[in-house]
Design a protein around this motif. Sequence first.
Motif, short mmCIF file in Angstrom:
data_model
loop_
_atom_site.label_atom_id
_atom_site.label_comp_id
_atom_site.label_asym_id
_atom_site.label_seq_id
_atom_site.Cartn_x
_atom_site.Cartn_y
_atom_site.Cartn_z
N VAL A 63 21.66 92.17 54.20
CA VAL A 63 20.85 91.01 53.82
C VAL A 63 19.94 91.46 52.69
O VAL A 63 19.42 92.59 52.72
CB VAL A 63 20.01 90.51 55.02
CG1 VAL A 63 19.23 89.26 54.65
CG2 VAL A 63 20.91 90.27 56.23
N LEU A 102 19.37 85.92 59.29
CA LEU A 102 20.53 86.63 58.72
C LEU A 102 20.52 88.09 59.18
O LEU A 102 21.58 88.68 59.41
CB LEU A 102 20.48 86.57 57.18
CG LEU A 102 20.74 85.20 56.55
CD1 LEU A 102 20.50 85.26 55.04
CD2 LEU A 102 22.17 84.71 56.84
N SER A 103 19.32 88.65 59.35
CA SER A 103 19.22 90.03 59.84
C SER A 103 19.67 90.14 61.29
O SER A 103 20.33 91.10 61.68
CB SER A 103 17.78 90.54 59.71
OG SER A 103 17.42 90.62 58.37
N ALA A 111 21.83 88.18 62.62
CA ALA A 111 23.29 88.04 62.53
C ALA A 111 23.92 89.38 62.15
O ALA A 111 24.99 89.74 62.63
CB ALA A 111 23.67 86.96 61.52
N ALA A 112 23.23 90.12 61.30
CA ALA A 112 23.73 91.43 60.87
C ALA A 112 23.75 92.41 62.05
O ALA A 112 24.76 93.07 62.32
CB ALA A 112 22.86 91.98 59.74
N ILE A 156 26.84 86.55 66.26
CA ILE A 156 26.68 86.46 64.80
C ILE A 156 26.58 84.99 64.42
O ILE A 156 25.66 84.57 63.71
CB ILE A 156 27.86 87.13 64.07
CG1 ILE A 156 27.86 88.64 64.29
CG2 ILE A 156 27.81 86.81 62.56
CD1 ILE A 156 29.13 89.34 63.80
N PHE A 196 23.47 87.47 51.17
CA PHE A 196 23.90 88.38 52.23
C PHE A 196 25.41 88.60 52.17
O PHE A 196 26.14 87.81 51.59
CB PHE A 196 23.53 87.81 53.61
CG PHE A 196 24.34 86.59 53.97
CD1 PHE A 196 24.05 85.35 53.43
CD2 PHE A 196 25.43 86.69 54.83
CE1 PHE A 196 24.82 84.24 53.73
CE2 PHE A 196 26.20 85.58 55.15
CZ PHE A 196 25.89 84.35 54.59
N TRP A 213 33.84 96.13 59.63
CA TRP A 213 32.78 95.12 59.67
C TRP A 213 31.49 95.66 59.06
O TRP A 213 31.11 96.81 59.31
CB TRP A 213 32.54 94.66 61.11
CG TRP A 213 31.60 93.49 61.12
CD1 TRP A 213 31.92 92.18 60.97
CD2 TRP A 213 30.17 93.55 61.22
NE1 TRP A 213 30.79 91.41 60.97
CE2 TRP A 213 29.71 92.22 61.12
CE3 TRP A 213 29.25 94.58 61.37
CZ2 TRP A 213 28.35 91.90 61.17
CZ3 TRP A 213 27.90 94.27 61.42
CH2 TRP A 213 27.47 92.94 61.33
N GLU A 214 30.84 94.86 58.24
CA GLU A 214 29.57 95.27 57.64
C GLU A 214 28.68 94.08 57.38
O GLU A 214 29.14 92.93 57.35
CB GLU A 214 29.80 96.01 56.31
CG GLU A 214 30.29 95.09 55.18
CD GLU A 214 30.34 95.79 53.82
OE1 GLU A 214 30.91 96.88 53.73
OE2 GLU A 214 29.81 95.20 52.85
N SER A 215 27.40 94.36 57.21
CA SER A 215 26.49 93.31 56.78
C SER A 215 25.34 93.90 55.99
O SER A 215 24.90 95.03 56.26
CB SER A 215 25.96 92.53 57.99
OG SER A 215 25.15 91.46 57.53
N ASN A 226 28.38 89.51 55.13
CA ASN A 226 28.57 89.61 56.57
C ASN A 226 30.05 89.36 56.84
O ASN A 226 30.54 88.26 56.65
CB ASN A 226 27.70 88.55 57.29
CG ASN A 226 27.69 88.74 58.81
OD1 ASN A 226 28.75 88.93 59.41
ND2 ASN A 226 26.52 88.68 59.41
N TYR A 276 34.71 82.71 61.19
CA TYR A 276 34.48 83.54 62.37
C TYR A 276 34.95 82.83 63.65
O TYR A 276 35.39 83.45 64.59
CB TYR A 276 32.99 83.86 62.52
CG TYR A 276 32.54 85.12 61.81
CD1 TYR A 276 33.31 86.28 61.83
CD2 TYR A 276 31.31 85.18 61.16
CE1 TYR A 276 32.88 87.44 61.21
CE2 TYR A 276 30.87 86.34 60.54
CZ TYR A 276 31.66 87.47 60.57
OH TYR A 276 31.22 88.62 59.97
#
Length: 640
Positions: free
Chosen positions: A293, A39-40, A42-43, A219, A271, A289-291, A273, A246
């Motif tokens: 986790v 997930l990180s 992907a962030a 991502i 998370f 855009w933000e993310s 995303n 997405y």
Amino acid sequence: MNTDIQYIVDRFADIQVLRYTVEGFEKLPLKQKLFVYYLSEAALSGRDILFDQNYRYNLPLRRLLTQIWEQYDGPRDTPDFEAFTVYLKRFWFANGIHHHYSTVKMQPEFDTTYWNALLDNIGYTGDRTLWEKVLFDPEFDSKRVQLDGKDLITASANNFYSSVTQAEVEDFYAQMSDPSDQEPISYGLNTHLTKDQSGQLIEQVWSEQGWYSNSIKAINENLRKALSFAETEQQKQVIERLIDYYRTGDLKLFDEYSILWVRDTLSQVDFVNGFIETYGDPLGLKGSWESMVNFRNEAATKRTKAISDEAAWFEAHSPIDDRFRKKEVKGVSAKVITAAMLAGDCYPATPIGINLPNANWIRKEYGSKSVTIENIMEAYEIAAQGNGFNEEFYENEADRKLYEKYGFVTDVLHTDLHECLGHGSGQLLPGVSPDALKAYGATLEEARADLFALYFMADPKMLELGVLGDKDAYKAAYYHQMLVGLLTQSVRIPFGENYEEAHMRNRALIARWVYEKGEKTGACRLIRKSGKTYLQISDYEQLRKLFGKLLGEIQRIKSEGDYEAGKALVETYGVTLDPTLHREVLDRYAKLDIAPYKGFVNPVYTLEYDAQGHISDVKVDYTEGYVGQMIRYDKQYAKE
Ligand code: ZN
């Protein structure tokens, strides 16, 4: 706090860069560590999106600036190169050329002659006129988000729109939306709006097949890897729906994803995303855009549960008139989380809480997730301890030491009591409108919840529940509350202005009302020493009684809808500042030279393998510096 870790990482211009630690990560099972890891990734894969959304020339400029940083072989210990370095650090921090908070274009402290010398040095052969305008012309694309003026769209330099006017945008989305739709999609949230060759307005979608396709593919690739480590079937569905969204850019799927996400309250790792907050668009349509986790902080969540389970006891013991007491009361358990990775619009500057999703109809029908990010709050706290602020405003060392010892635990407990119980306590008399206090309602409501927290903070029940470990800990919170309300919160107000914001008004109201009464009995007083004003508190039990008394009165005002009394309280105690005292506090604060804005570097996660080549662990490291991280991200996650 770990003494081996450097918590304060960098300081430049108006910025301080801090480090947060991910307590509890080592203890997670390998499966969850890997889930956090992918997930990180992907962030981080979305890094380029925000730079480009913020301004159309940010990405090529970033490449040029980092090229200079790496290749320049002239002297680096000169004021000019130092100025270039500061500019680059600010550029990274703001995800572009406009200040992250004011959104005004930042001016370099070096001139065009030096800039051209840098370009000569690296053998730059491209066009130079554009860069001169972008970097040095204060009129050219001067503000990222323009909130006043004739045409907010053409006056704003963000990259959400091109070749369109505000009227065209408004018209375009007005035609698209259907006012009778009870479940409207978030029109325009994930698109760039422009015109085609024939002059027709067209939306260019941010998806695997459209704009930012490389970033979004990366991502999705990492989200797919994360899928096999999801904790539950439901969480799997959350991720699958996000991947579909997405892939296609279909906002219906985004709503479906948001509903699945908000209903998933059991998973430990969670998370955000996506294209989420719309502050970057003056019309509030386009999502930056933000993310982030994170995983649940079990110890802290136990704390909120311990309090919440006792909601009935608190209601029965609240110092309010019986008529205003709720017969039945349910506490809310807040979720406390540990951030494990910040990206996009959450990086390097980041929020301390999240409340999502944003779509109103989803919030109404399915609720929202509201979380406090405790390790970020803690990092702020650690950084604050070294900045001289407490030394300046605490006259007595014992008071300061008590605050340094218990300030953080009482601060988070205050938030728990305020959020889990304070707002939900008490009841209106029959027939009283919840809006009776009108413009004063928000301030009085915040004061009510704060007073609830303050009153109970000193109760022996806190020790009994195990949420405080020392009967004197509450004194740290009391002193701090009074100090902030009487003196130090005014550092955020320009000289000559009043308190406007509800939380600030509430803190002023509480502190000044209690001070007025407490001074008469000698419980507290402001003293002058070497031209400086300090707070002295000699009777904390007396203060507790006063907090309780004011809580009773504000509850009465709310329950009876007594507008006049509410107005009088706020106007008398919560709005104005004493100019002499304000000036003094501002001057003392200015001397401390504290950075007004703060942000963070992320930890580094690395996969470890055993002799057979299987992943055996995920290691977390806290040694990467600010410039090192930025340069690495610029290379490793360059997708567009
Ligand atoms: Zn509140």
